[in-house]
Design a protein around this motif. Sequence first.
Motif, mmCIF file in Angstrom:
data_model
loop_
_atom_site.group_PDB
_atom_site.id
_atom_site.type_symbol
_atom_site.label_atom_id
_atom_site.label_comp_id
_atom_site.label_asym_id
_atom_site.label_seq_id
_atom_site.Cartn_x
_atom_site.Cartn_y
_atom_site.Cartn_z
ATOM 1 N N LEU A 50 43.169 8.732 44.596
ATOM 2 C CA LEU A 50 44.343 9.404 45.693
ATOM 3 C C LEU A 50 44.560 10.874 45.175
ATOM 4 C CD1 LEU A 50 46.199 8.925 47.539
ATOM 5 C CD2 LEU A 50 47.876 8.043 45.759
ATOM 6 N N SER A 51 44.635 11.239 43.924
ATOM 7 C CA SER A 51 44.825 12.724 43.547
ATOM 8 C C SER A 51 43.896 13.532 43.768
ATOM 9 C CB SER A 51 45.188 12.603 41.896
ATOM 10 O OG SER A 51 45.299 14.161 41.465
ATOM 11 N N GLN A 52 42.723 13.003 43.672
ATOM 12 C CA GLN A 52 41.262 14.117 44.184
ATOM 13 C C GLN A 52 41.530 14.027 45.569
ATOM 14 O OE1 GLN A 52 37.850 12.011 42.500
ATOM 15 N NE2 GLN A 52 38.204 13.014 40.325
ATOM 16 N N SER A 53 41.687 13.027 46.308
ATOM 17 C CA SER A 53 41.398 13.024 47.683
ATOM 18 C C SER A 53 42.332 13.896 48.278
ATOM 19 C CB SER A 53 41.640 11.568 48.510
ATOM 20 O OG SER A 53 40.459 10.746 47.973
ATOM 21 N N LEU A 54 43.640 13.788 47.912
ATOM 22 C CA LEU A 54 44.860 14.588 48.234
ATOM 23 C C LEU A 54 44.608 16.249 48.132
ATOM 24 C CD1 LEU A 54 47.726 12.267 47.436
ATOM 25 C CD2 LEU A 54 47.149 12.995 49.861
ATOM 26 N N ARG A 55 44.086 16.363 46.971
ATOM 27 C CA ARG A 55 43.819 17.839 46.743
ATOM 28 C C ARG A 55 42.651 18.398 47.405
ATOM 29 N NH1 ARG A 55 42.026 17.142 41.553
ATOM 30 N NH2 ARG A 55 44.253 16.887 41.035
ATOM 31 N N GLN A 56 41.487 17.533 47.659
ATOM 32 C CA GLN A 56 40.438 18.107 48.535
ATOM 33 C C GLN A 56 41.123 18.249 50.059
ATOM 34 O OE1 GLN A 56 37.468 15.058 47.499
ATOM 35 N NE2 GLN A 56 36.757 16.070 45.996
ATOM 36 N N MET A 57 41.776 17.354 50.469
ATOM 37 C CA MET A 57 42.320 17.484 52.016
ATOM 38 C C MET A 57 43.365 18.665 52.241
ATOM 39 S SD MET A 57 42.982 13.388 52.317
ATOM 40 C CE MET A 57 43.762 13.592 53.690
#
Length: 134
Positions: A68-75
Amino acid sequence: MQEGTETSSGHPRETARGDVRAQDCPTRLLLDRIADKWTTLLLTTLDDGPMRFNALKRRIGGVSQKMLSQSLRQMERDGLVLRHVEATVPVRVTYEITPLGRTLVEALRPMIDWAETRMDQVEAARRAYDARVV
C-alpha cells in the motif's frame, strides 16, 4: 500541421507517442502502473473521497502495508494521487485522487464493468480449459 503535433492557442505542442512494445518506452512503464491491481483498486477507492492510510488498508482486502505504501508513493509520483500531511500529534496523512487520476478512473470503469459482467463466462472458460488439461 505536422503529424505528431497539435496546437493549443496557436502554439504547436509535441504529442509524440512511444512504442509500448519497446522495453524502455515511458508509456509502457506507465501502462505497467495502470495495469497493477493495487493502482486500480486504490484509484477506484479514492474516487469515493479522500482517505487515510489505515482506512485504505481496511477497505482494500489483501493489501499489505508495504505494498500500500509503495503503491501510494508511486501513484503520487505519477500525479494520480495527492498526499496531505497535517502537523498534528500524531501526524495525520490523507490521500486523495487528482484530476489526472480521476480521468484514469473514467477510463478504467468500462474495463471494471466488463470484468464484473463477464465473470461467469470467464469461469466457464476456465472450467472447460481445466477439464481438457487435466
